[in-house]
Design an enzyme around this catalytic site. Structure first.
Site, short mmCIF file in Angstrom:
data_model
loop_
_atom_site.label_atom_id
_atom_site.label_comp_id
_atom_site.label_asym_id
_atom_site.label_seq_id
_atom_site.Cartn_x
_atom_site.Cartn_y
_atom_site.Cartn_z
N ALA A 10 0.82 -1.22 0.00
CA ALA A 10 0.00 0.00 0.00
C ALA A 10 0.86 1.27 0.00
CB ALA A 10 -0.92 -0.01 1.22
N GLY A 12 2.10 2.74 -2.78
CA GLY A 12 2.06 3.49 -4.04
C GLY A 12 1.31 4.81 -3.93
N ARG A 16 -2.92 7.36 -10.94
CA ARG A 16 -4.08 7.39 -11.83
C ARG A 16 -5.35 7.92 -11.15
NH1 ARG A 16 -3.11 1.19 -13.46
NH2 ARG A 16 -1.98 1.32 -11.50
N GLN A 73 8.52 1.57 2.53
CA GLN A 73 9.17 1.62 1.21
C GLN A 73 9.36 3.11 0.91
OE1 GLN A 73 6.74 0.84 -2.22
NE2 GLN A 73 8.44 0.00 -3.40
N GLY A 78 8.20 -0.08 -7.35
CA GLY A 78 7.46 -1.20 -7.89
C GLY A 78 7.01 -2.20 -6.83
N THR A 79 6.11 -3.11 -7.27
CA THR A 79 5.50 -4.05 -6.32
C THR A 79 6.51 -5.07 -5.77
OG1 THR A 79 4.73 -5.25 -8.28
CG2 THR A 79 3.12 -3.89 -7.15
N ARG A 332 -26.57 15.58 15.29
CA ARG A 332 -25.14 15.40 15.09
C ARG A 332 -24.37 15.42 16.40
NH1 ARG A 332 -22.34 20.48 15.05
NH2 ARG A 332 -23.83 22.15 15.38
N TYR A 386 -23.68 29.40 22.93
CA TYR A 386 -22.36 29.90 22.56
C TYR A 386 -22.28 31.40 22.81
CZ TYR A 386 -18.21 30.43 19.56
OH TYR A 386 -16.96 30.70 19.07
N ARG A 439 -39.94 39.08 29.24
CA ARG A 439 -40.11 39.95 28.07
C ARG A 439 -40.80 41.22 28.56
NH1 ARG A 439 -44.85 36.00 26.03
NH2 ARG A 439 -46.55 37.08 27.09
#
Ligand code: UD1
Ligand code: CA
Length: 461
Positions: A10, A12, A16, A73, A78-79, A332, A386, A439
């Site tokens: 993994a 590489g 492409r 690596q 290359g592989t 969320r 906030y 109020r």
């Protein structure tokens, strides 16, 4: 039974792909490709897994953390060179090594086991896993000799015109005697055209002294390599169809399943109905008889039984049983909605919990709040959490009625059995059992319209 090691390539760039992200980290249905592979290896009898990382290694290491060992690596040559990078960890080990590319997310666990078993039963030193594609372009071709044995693997761009017609291709998956592997890896010569060391060359290098066999995969799509964003979309389509089919056979009803995307790790109980344009991903769980969609997105959500979510977003949140969410609600950051709630139109809930029977039917924001049971949020009521610098908490007890357009300025505690008059801006705590009105008094000025706005024409008699 020999010990088995996993070796995932993994490092590489994934040129492409034309994306910033290293290819093997790229998500398929919102889950990084590499995770599919490592997860599979964790479920097989593999002793330990080594992942070869290089280009932007920190991204992959952040995804996999300490689930695997890493080999580095530093230059992507290359592989074959990538596999050799694992020598410091694997070279002295007895046993077999299961080599996989990090860009092949669709292979199923059942197949993984079958391949390992076949290798052992055939008594091979090297088993090459291949498949047949109508359009073999861009894959390495399996070249067989006159007896049908594998003689070599030739990369697409190195193929002769005749070889290009071969439809049997290399999947990039191999099972190989570990000691033999590292011995031959050191003898691979650089491919002059590409300037790379090809792992595929081990076939030609081993064929005279070792036993090489092949395993041809029938479900070829499982072995597809993902090299560009178009193949990402194809892989997602295959995976989506497969996942949806399994859910439907398990009793989940899907309306227009081709518009429904369910992630790999999502659990959906039988009796659930899913409507069009719905995406459920991450570690989501949908309990029985829930109704999801249309137009809904859930990521890392838990939706309890008989809950209903319509036209809404649920991220990292829980929805209790018999609760209805939406249309157009947004939960969320650990919103935990209790049972029998109603979270309606244009309501956002963030990092807050509610008890049972609580309702916010229209236009509310509930953030950093702990809300009890039987609370009614009137239309437009919000927690003011906030102050421009810090976030503050709001605590609301049970049996509270919050009128329309109420601002609850946090930090604030509203005790049980409270009634807050519409339009109030509440800034101090409200004790149990009280009515809070915050109020100005209303003043009605008589005859205002006629006296000021539209004075009567003077009678000049
Ligand atoms: C490779 C095979 C090809 C096979 C195809 C199957 C070779 C030479 N070719 O081609 O025969 O049909 O996979 O999908 O092996 N990698 C590294 N370091 C490198 C280069 C690559 O770690 O220096 C990793 C990549 O991250 C990738 C994997 O190896 O995960 C395969 O590399 P890739 O460039 O995708 O190979 P293909 O051209 O697809
Ligand atoms: Ca590839």
């Amino acid at each position: 039974m020999p010990k088995t090691y996993g070796l995932v390539l993994a490092a590489g760039k994934g040129t492409r792909m034309k994306t910033e992200m290293p290819k093997c980290a790229y998500p398929i249905l919102k889950k990084p490709m590499i995770e599919y592979i490592v997860e599979k290896l964790e479920k097989t009898k593999i002793e330990e897994t080594v992942v070869v990382v290089g280009h932007r290694k920190e991204v992959l290491m952040d995804i996999l953390k300490d689930r695997v060992h890493y080999a580095e690596q530093t230059e992507q040559l290359g592989t074959g060179h990538a596999a050799l990078s694992a020598a410091p960890i694997l070279e002295d080990k007895e046993g077999v090594t299961f080599i996989l590319p990090g860009d092949m997310p669709l292979m199923e666990i059942k197949l993984t086991d079958k391949i390992l078993k076949a290798h052992e039963e055939m008594g091979n030193d090297l088993t090459v896993v291949s498949m047949v594609f109508d359009n073999p372009k861009s894959y390495g071709r399996i070249v067989r000799d006159q007896y049908g044995s594998i003689a070599a693997i030739v990369e697409d761009k190195d193929c002769t015109g005749e070889q290009k017609k071969i439809q049997e291709v290399n999947s990039g998956v191999y099972v190989v005697n570990n000691k033999a592997l590292f011995k031959v890896l050191r003898t691979i010569k650089k491919n002059e055209r590409k300037g790379e060391y090809y792992l595929t060359d081990i076939v030609a290098l081993m064929r005279h002294d070792y036993k090489i066999g092949s395993f041809v995969v029938r479900d070829a799509y499982q072995m597809m390599g993902v090299n560009d964003l178009y193949s990402v979309s194809i892989a997602e389509r295959y995976l989506r169809d497969e996942i949806n089919r399994n859910h439907m056979l398990n009793g989940v009803e899907m309306v227009s399943p081709n518009t429904i995307t369910i992630g790999h790790n999502v659990i959906i109980e039988p009796g659930v109905t899913i409507y069009p344009n719905t995406t459920i991903t991450g570690d989501s769980v949908i309990r029985e008889h829930a109704i999801i969609g249309p137009n809904t997105e859930i990521h890392n959500g838990r939706i309890d039984e008989h809950a209903e979510i319509k036209h809404s977003l649920v991220y990292d949140s829980i929805v209790g049983a018999y609760t209805s969410v939406g249309p157009f609600a947004h939960l969320r950051n650990h919103a935990e909605i209790g049972a029998h709630n109603r979270i309606g139109n244009f309501v956002e809930v963030k990092k807050s919990s509610t008890g049972t029977n609580t309702k916010a039917a229209h236009l509310s924001y509930i953030g950093d709040a702990e809300v009890g049971s039987n609370v009614n949020f009137g239309c437009g009521s919000i927690t003011v959490n906030y102050d421009g610098v810090n976030k503050h908490k709001t605590k609301i007890g049970d049996d509270v009625f919050i009128g329309c357009n109420v601002n609850m300025v946090a930090p604030l505690t509203i005790e049980n059995e409270v009634f807050i008059a519409a339009g109030s801006t509440v800034t101090t705590d409200v004790p149990k059992g009280s009515l809070s009105i915050a109020r100005n008094h209303q003043i009605n000025k008589a005859d205002y319209y006629h006296n000021l706005i539209k004075p009567k024409p003077k009678d000049d008699k």
